[in-house]
Design a protein around this motif. Structure first.
Motif, PDB file in Angstrom:
ATOM      1  N   GLU A  85     -21.460 -51.160  18.807  1.00 27.80           N
ATOM      2  CA  GLU A  85     -23.150 -51.421  19.233  1.00 27.80           C
ATOM      3  C   GLU A  85     -23.774 -50.054  19.214  1.00 27.80           C
ATOM      4  OE1 GLU A  85     -25.428 -53.351  22.883  1.00 27.80           O
ATOM      5  OE2 GLU A  85     -23.179 -53.244  23.024  1.00 27.80           O
ATOM      6  N   TYR A  86     -23.141 -49.024  19.542  1.00 24.74           N
ATOM      7  CA  TYR A  86     -24.153 -47.748  19.452  1.00 24.74           C
ATOM      8  C   TYR A  86     -24.449 -47.442  18.138  1.00 24.74           C
ATOM      9  CZ  TYR A  86     -25.934 -43.029  20.061  1.00 24.74           C
ATOM     10  OH  TYR A  86     -26.699 -41.914  19.994  1.00 24.74           O
ATOM     11  N   SER A  88     -24.111 -49.103  15.338  1.00 22.38           N
ATOM     12  CA  SER A  88     -24.923 -50.327  14.603  1.00 22.38           C
ATOM     13  C   SER A  88     -26.382 -50.084  15.002  1.00 22.38           C
ATOM     14  CB  SER A  88     -24.544 -51.638  15.061  1.00 22.38           C
ATOM     15  OG  SER A  88     -23.032 -51.730  14.445  1.00 22.38           O
ATOM     16  N   GLU A  89     -26.768 -49.734  16.093  1.00 20.96           N
ATOM     17  CA  GLU A  89     -28.316 -49.834  16.596  1.00 20.96           C
ATOM     18  C   GLU A  89     -28.871 -48.461  16.159  1.00 20.96           C
ATOM     19  OE1 GLU A  89     -28.428 -50.711  20.694  1.00 20.96           O
ATOM     20  OE2 GLU A  89     -27.933 -53.046  20.510  1.00 20.96           O
ATOM     21  N   SER A  90     -28.041 -47.297  16.265  1.00 22.22           N
ATOM     22  CA  SER A  90     -28.524 -46.056  16.046  1.00 22.22           C
ATOM     23  C   SER A  90     -28.538 -45.733  14.556  1.00 22.22           C
ATOM     24  CB  SER A  90     -27.636 -45.245  16.636  1.00 22.22           C
ATOM     25  OG  SER A  90     -26.585 -44.731  16.131  1.00 22.22           O
ATOM     26  N   HIS A  91     -27.957 -46.258  13.722  1.00 24.59           N
ATOM     27  CA  HIS A  91     -27.951 -46.222  12.357  1.00 24.59           C
ATOM     28  C   HIS A  91     -27.428 -44.578  12.015  1.00 24.59           C
ATOM     29  CE1 HIS A  91     -29.716 -50.046  11.650  1.00 24.59           C
ATOM     30  NE2 HIS A  91     -30.778 -49.666  12.331  1.00 24.59           N
TER      31      HIS A  91
END
Length: 265
Positions: A85-86, A88-91
Motif C-alpha cells: 500500500e505504501y 503503491s501510493e508513494s510511487h
C-alpha cells in the motif's frame, strides 16, 4: 538450498536463494542493472529469477524491485499489505504491475513447491517491516536486518536454523563518537533503528544450535562500523562464548558491492 548475499550495506541490499525449483531474490535495493550484474557474478541468469520477497519499503531494500517486475514479468513479488500500500501510493518504485503483486502477512507461512516461507514482523521505522525464514529440503535460513531489537517472539521463529543473515550494523562507540547528528544517532540506537554488533551477537547466541553452519554478518554501516569490529564481536560472543555451534561453523562478512560465494546450506 544455496544462498549468496549479493550486496549488503546502507547503499543497497539483495540476496539470492536457490532451491531445486526456484531462484529467489530477498530484497532488491540496487538498480536492476546492478542486480543483474551481481547475479551473473555467481553464475545466475536474471531471467531465471521467478520470485522476490521484500522486507520493507526503504530504498536500500526496494528501489530496484519495480524495474525488475516491469522488465521480467515472470517474477512473482511478495510483501505484506502495508508495504504494498505504501509503495503503491508513494510511487517510490514506479508503477507496480498488479498481476505480479502477492501478499504474505506477518505470521503466515506459504508453500511454493519445494519452498516454505515464513514471514515475521520486525521493529523498524518503515511502513510495515517484516523478514523471512526460507525452508527447503529440510534446511532453514533466517534473514533478519533492519530491526531495533530482537523480540522473544522473533527468536522463537528463527531459532535452530541452519543459516542466518543477521544485521551487524554498528559498533556502539563508533556510532556515539562519529559524525552523525544526535537525532540520527538516536534513531539508529532506538527500538525502531538497527542492531549493534553486540546486540546482534547476543540475539544469535539465543537462537543458534549445533545445526547452524553459516552466519552472514550483514548491513554493516560504512560510517559506524568496520569489518574487523563486526567479525571480532561475532567471534567473541559466538565462538569464544558458550554458543552451541559446530566446530566448522562459517562466519562470513558481506559487502556492499561484491557477492559472497554461493553457499550450500
Amino acid at each position: 538450498m544455496r544462498v549468496s548475499v549479493l550486496a549488503s550495506g546502507s547503499t543497497g541490499n539483495t540476496s539470492l536463494i536457490e532451491t531445486g525449483q526456484h531462484k529467489i531474490l530477498m530484497d532488491a535495493g540496487l538498480s536492476g542493472k546492478k542486480i543483474k550484474t551481481l547475479l551473473g557474478e555467481v553464475g545466475v541468469d536474471i531471467n531465471d529469477i521467478d520470485m522476490a520477497f521484500l522486507s520493507h519499503d526503504h530504498s536500500d531494500h526496494s528501489k530496484g524491485l519495480g524495474v525488475l517486475m516491469r522488465r521480467y514479468p515472470r517474477i512473482a513479488a511478495f510483501a505484506n499489505s502495508g508495504t504494498w500500500e505504501y509503495l503503491s501510493e508513494s510511487h517510490k518504485i514506479g508503477q507496480i504491475p498488479v498481476q505480479q503483486m502477492n501478499i504474505i502477512e506477518p505470521g503466515q507461512t506459504k508453500t511454493f513447491g519445494d519452498l516454505d516461507v515464513t514471514a515475521f514482523a520486525t521493529s523498524h521505522d518503515a511502513a510495515e517491516p517484516q523478514y523471512y525464514v526460507f525452508s527447503s529440503a529440510g534446511k532453514r535460513m533466517a534473514f533478519l536486518t533492519d530491526t531495533g531489537y530482537v523480540s522473544q517472539k522473533v527468536k522463537a521463529v528463527i531459532e535452530d536454523a541452519d543459516a542466518y543473515m543477521m544485521e551487524f550494523n554498528y559498533d556502539d562507540m563508533m556510532l556515539r563518537n562519529g559524525p552523525y547528528s544526535w537525532s540520527l544517532k538516536q534513531r539508529i540506537l532506538s527500538d525502531v533503528g538497527h542492531l549493534s554488533n553486540d546486540d546482534a551477537g547476543q540475539a544469535l547466541l539465543d537462537v543458534v544450535s549445533n545445526k547452524t553452519k553459516h552466519i552472514f554478518l550483514a548491513h554493516r554501516s560504512q560510517h559506524n562500523n568496520t569489518a574487523k569490529l563486526a567479525y571480532d564481536a561475532a567471534k567473541q560472543i559466538l565462538v569464544n562464548g558458550d554458543a552451541n555451534l559446530p566446530s566448522d561453523v562459517k562466519i562470513m562478512l558481506t559487502d556492499p558491492d561484491e557477492p559472497t560465494n554461493l553457499e550450500q546450506i
